[in-house]
Write a protein that holds these residues in place. Structure first.
Motif, PDB file in Angstrom:
ATOM      1  N   GLU A  92      35.947  18.245  44.331  1.00 25.80           N
ATOM      2  CA  GLU A  92      35.446  17.047  43.453  1.00 25.80           C
ATOM      3  C   GLU A  92      34.889  16.037  44.475  1.00 25.80           C
ATOM      4  O   GLU A  92      35.733  15.824  45.392  1.00 25.80           O
ATOM      5  CB  GLU A  92      36.543  16.433  42.454  1.00 25.80           C
ATOM      6  CG  GLU A  92      35.842  15.235  41.665  1.00 25.80           C
ATOM      7  CD  GLU A  92      36.689  14.609  40.504  1.00 25.80           C
ATOM      8  OE1 GLU A  92      36.417  13.739  40.118  1.00 25.80           O
ATOM      9  OE2 GLU A  92      37.638  15.407  40.526  1.00 25.80           O
ATOM     10  N   THR A  95      29.440  17.111  48.418  1.00 27.56           N
ATOM     11  CA  THR A  95      28.026  17.575  48.503  1.00 27.56           C
ATOM     12  C   THR A  95      28.014  19.052  49.033  1.00 27.56           C
ATOM     13  O   THR A  95      28.621  19.413  50.274  1.00 27.56           O
ATOM     14  CB  THR A  95      27.236  16.600  49.398  1.00 27.56           C
ATOM     15  OG1 THR A  95      27.845  16.528  50.794  1.00 27.56           O
ATOM     16  CG2 THR A  95      27.380  15.128  48.814  1.00 27.56           C
ATOM     17  N   LYS A 112      27.554  24.931  38.177  1.00 25.67           N
ATOM     18  CA  LYS A 112      26.490  24.231  37.351  1.00 25.67           C
ATOM     19  C   LYS A 112      27.240  23.162  36.420  1.00 25.67           C
ATOM     20  O   LYS A 112      26.807  22.390  36.045  1.00 25.67           O
ATOM     21  CB  LYS A 112      25.369  24.999  36.927  1.00 25.67           C
ATOM     22  CG  LYS A 112      25.971  25.934  35.501  1.00 25.67           C
ATOM     23  CD  LYS A 112      24.886  26.679  34.969  1.00 25.67           C
ATOM     24  CE  LYS A 112      25.136  27.577  33.787  1.00 25.67           C
ATOM     25  NZ  LYS A 112      23.855  28.535  33.529  1.00 25.67           N
ATOM     26  N   HIS A 113      28.553  24.009  35.817  1.00 26.18           N
ATOM     27  CA  HIS A 113      29.179  22.791  35.050  1.00 26.18           C
ATOM     28  C   HIS A 113      30.268  22.039  35.698  1.00 26.18           C
ATOM     29  O   HIS A 113      30.858  21.112  34.681  1.00 26.18           O
ATOM     30  CB  HIS A 113      29.567  23.821  33.718  1.00 26.18           C
ATOM     31  CG  HIS A 113      28.709  24.306  32.972  1.00 26.18           C
ATOM     32  ND1 HIS A 113      27.868  23.586  31.951  1.00 26.18           N
ATOM     33  CD2 HIS A 113      28.423  25.668  32.733  1.00 26.18           C
ATOM     34  CE1 HIS A 113      26.894  24.481  31.777  1.00 26.18           C
ATOM     35  NE2 HIS A 113      27.465  25.664  31.967  1.00 26.18           N
ATOM     36  N   ARG A 114      30.398  21.847  36.897  1.00 24.49           N
ATOM     37  CA  ARG A 114      31.151  21.021  37.546  1.00 24.49           C
ATOM     38  C   ARG A 114      30.741  19.474  37.585  1.00 24.49           C
ATOM     39  O   ARG A 114      29.452  19.448  37.772  1.00 24.49           O
ATOM     40  CB  ARG A 114      31.375  21.559  38.902  1.00 24.49           C
ATOM     41  CG  ARG A 114      32.168  22.909  39.133  1.00 24.49           C
ATOM     42  CD  ARG A 114      33.643  22.684  39.368  1.00 24.49           C
ATOM     43  NE  ARG A 114      34.415  23.681  39.917  1.00 24.49           N
ATOM     44  CZ  ARG A 114      34.795  23.721  41.286  1.00 24.49           C
ATOM     45  NH1 ARG A 114      34.475  22.586  41.936  1.00 24.49           N
ATOM     46  NH2 ARG A 114      35.345  24.813  41.549  1.00 24.49           N
ATOM     47  N   LYS A 115      31.324  18.652  37.451  1.00 24.82           N
ATOM     48  CA  LYS A 115      30.951  17.268  37.461  1.00 24.82           C
ATOM     49  C   LYS A 115      31.494  16.743  38.929  1.00 24.82           C
ATOM     50  O   LYS A 115      32.076  17.310  39.461  1.00 24.82           O
ATOM     51  CB  LYS A 115      31.671  16.375  36.462  1.00 24.82           C
ATOM     52  CG  LYS A 115      31.303  16.870  34.971  1.00 24.82           C
ATOM     53  CD  LYS A 115      31.969  16.070  33.924  1.00 24.82           C
ATOM     54  CE  LYS A 115      31.410  16.314  32.394  1.00 24.82           C
ATOM     55  NZ  LYS A 115      32.062  15.832  31.326  1.00 24.82           N
ATOM     56  N   ASN A 116      30.712  15.696  39.264  1.00 27.67           N
ATOM     57  CA  ASN A 116      31.157  14.702  40.368  1.00 27.67           C
ATOM     58  C   ASN A 116      31.054  15.646  41.697  1.00 27.67           C
ATOM     59  O   ASN A 116      31.701  15.532  42.662  1.00 27.67           O
ATOM     60  CB  ASN A 116      32.525  14.568  40.393  1.00 27.67           C
ATOM     61  CG  ASN A 116      32.839  13.384  39.097  1.00 27.67           C
ATOM     62  OD1 ASN A 116      31.990  12.563  38.753  1.00 27.67           O
ATOM     63  ND2 ASN A 116      33.794  13.489  38.649  1.00 27.67           N
ATOM     64  N   THR A 118      27.410  16.938  44.339  1.00 23.57           N
ATOM     65  CA  THR A 118      25.916  16.963  44.278  1.00 23.57           C
ATOM     66  C   THR A 118      25.571  18.451  45.105  1.00 23.57           C
ATOM     67  O   THR A 118      26.292  18.663  45.999  1.00 23.57           O
ATOM     68  CB  THR A 118      25.543  15.981  45.141  1.00 23.57           C
ATOM     69  OG1 THR A 118      25.903  14.582  44.472  1.00 23.57           O
ATOM     70  CG2 THR A 118      23.989  16.003  45.438  1.00 23.57           C
ATOM     71  N   GLY A 133      23.081  22.337  33.702  1.00 26.44           N
ATOM     72  CA  GLY A 133      24.579  22.238  33.796  1.00 26.44           C
ATOM     73  C   GLY A 133      24.590  20.791  34.143  1.00 26.44           C
ATOM     74  O   GLY A 133      24.038  19.901  33.626  1.00 26.44           O
ATOM     75  N   ASN A 134      25.730  20.188  34.704  1.00 25.22           N
ATOM     76  CA  ASN A 134      26.337  18.943  34.697  1.00 25.22           C
ATOM     77  C   ASN A 134      26.161  18.380  36.261  1.00 25.22           C
ATOM     78  O   ASN A 134      26.419  16.974  36.537  1.00 25.22           O
ATOM     79  CB  ASN A 134      27.536  18.610  34.209  1.00 25.22           C
ATOM     80  CG  ASN A 134      27.742  19.112  33.012  1.00 25.22           C
ATOM     81  OD1 ASN A 134      26.901  18.752  32.176  1.00 25.22           O
ATOM     82  ND2 ASN A 134      28.672  20.028  32.641  1.00 25.22           N
ATOM     83  N   THR A 135      25.854  19.235  37.217  1.00 26.25           N
ATOM     84  CA  THR A 135      25.748  18.615  38.588  1.00 26.25           C
ATOM     85  C   THR A 135      24.414  17.899  38.916  1.00 26.25           C
ATOM     86  O   THR A 135      23.588  18.229  38.128  1.00 26.25           O
ATOM     87  CB  THR A 135      25.946  19.723  39.562  1.00 26.25           C
ATOM     88  OG1 THR A 135      24.837  20.585  39.454  1.00 26.25           O
ATOM     89  CG2 THR A 135      27.144  20.568  39.257  1.00 26.25           C
ATOM     90  N   GLU A 136      24.717  17.021  40.058  1.00 25.75           N
ATOM     91  CA  GLU A 136      23.592  16.439  40.417  1.00 25.75           C
ATOM     92  C   GLU A 136      22.673  17.417  41.244  1.00 25.75           C
ATOM     93  O   GLU A 136      23.473  18.073  42.274  1.00 25.75           O
ATOM     94  CB  GLU A 136      23.924  15.013  41.258  1.00 25.75           C
ATOM     95  CG  GLU A 136      22.471  14.450  41.566  1.00 25.75           C
ATOM     96  CD  GLU A 136      22.939  12.906  42.345  1.00 25.75           C
ATOM     97  OE1 GLU A 136      22.022  12.576  42.949  1.00 25.75           O
ATOM     98  OE2 GLU A 136      23.876  12.541  42.225  1.00 25.75           O
TER      99      GLU A 136
END
Length: 259
Positions: A92, A95, A112-116, A118, A133-136
């Motif tokens: 977590e 980058t 792609k579904h990991r948060k926090n 980049t 997904g949820n990633t930047e």
């Protein structure tokens, strides 16, 4: 034009035409025929072509590059196993840079579904995968190579010079103890080197088919890599040598990871 760029172009002409002539190449590059003969000699000694009287004929082994679709179909189970190990190294807040490639695409599908986190990439297909997904996601600019859907060249390298990531997952076409990492395309190799300079930790992801292979363009020596993730089809003697050189080696297969 540098000699390496000229030789890359000679190989591209050979791939298209299957045969080249010294006078034609001399006129094309505006260099002497003696210079062209030296180029052909070096390329032949490296195993990339066969010289003939007055020119050369194609030897496609070193410059052949499968399309992205062809790569995805090859060794898919091994690439999935490698990706499963790779995502365990991502924490977590990291980058992460994903190089273009079929194995790195498998990594993207699992991140792609990991948060926090980049993710930076030069691969258009990987960016599209991550968009759901949820990633930047940061997609690098540059010249598009349609065969690999990768962005390469001076624009890409300029952007990379201003970035720094925690981890780079690097792809390659060949892994050799003496020649290091290689790829068929010069621009791809240059962009990969720029990625290396932007990363704190370099993790090579390569299935067993890449070992012992040498392509045209040098990326880096093996001592530039911090960790290798491969599958259990990789040659034991090769991996043992890498471990002796201080490289961390993770081997995926059979539902487990060996180190």
């Amino acid at each position: 034009m540098f000699a390496e760029e000229r030789r890359q172009k000679i190989l591209e002409l050979l791939e298209r035409d299957q045969v080249v002539k010294v006078p034609d190449l001399s006129a094309y590059f505006n260099v002497s025929e003696a210079t062209i003969r030296r180029d052909l000699q070096e390329l032949e000694e490296a195993g990339y072509l066969k010289r003939t009287h007055g020119g050369a004929i194609s030897n496609q082994a070193a410059t052949f590059e499968p399309s992205l679709a062809e790569k995805e179909d090859q060794y898919q189970a091994e690439k999935i196993a490698i990706a499963e190990i790779a995502v365990q190294l991502v924490q977590e807040g990291d980058t992460v840079m994903l190089d273009a490639g079929s194995t790195t695409l498998q990594i993207a599908r699992r991140l792609k579904h990991r948060k926090n986190i980049t993710i930076v990439t030069n691969a258009v297909n990987i960016a599209c995968e991550l968009a759901a997904g949820n990633t930047e996601v940061i997609l690098l600019g540059g010249n598009l190579r349609q065969r690999t859907l990768s962005l390469v060249g001076p624009i890409t390298e300029n952007i990379l010079s201003g970035l720094y990531v925690d981890k780079l997952f690097l792809a390659t076409n060949g892994v050799d103890l003496k020649k290091g990492l290689t790829t068929p395309n010069l621009a791809e190799a240059q962009t990969k080197r720029a990625m290396l300079n932007s990363a704190g930790e370099v993790i090579l992801v390569a299935d067993h088919s890449k070992f012992g292979r040498v392509s045209f363009s040098h990326i880096c020596n093996l001592d530039r890599i911090d960790c290798l993730i491969t599958d259990n089809g990789a040659p034991d003697a090769f991996l043992a040598t890498l471990k002796k050189q201080g490289l961390r080696v993770l081997v995926a297969g059979g539902g487990e990871c060996k180190e």
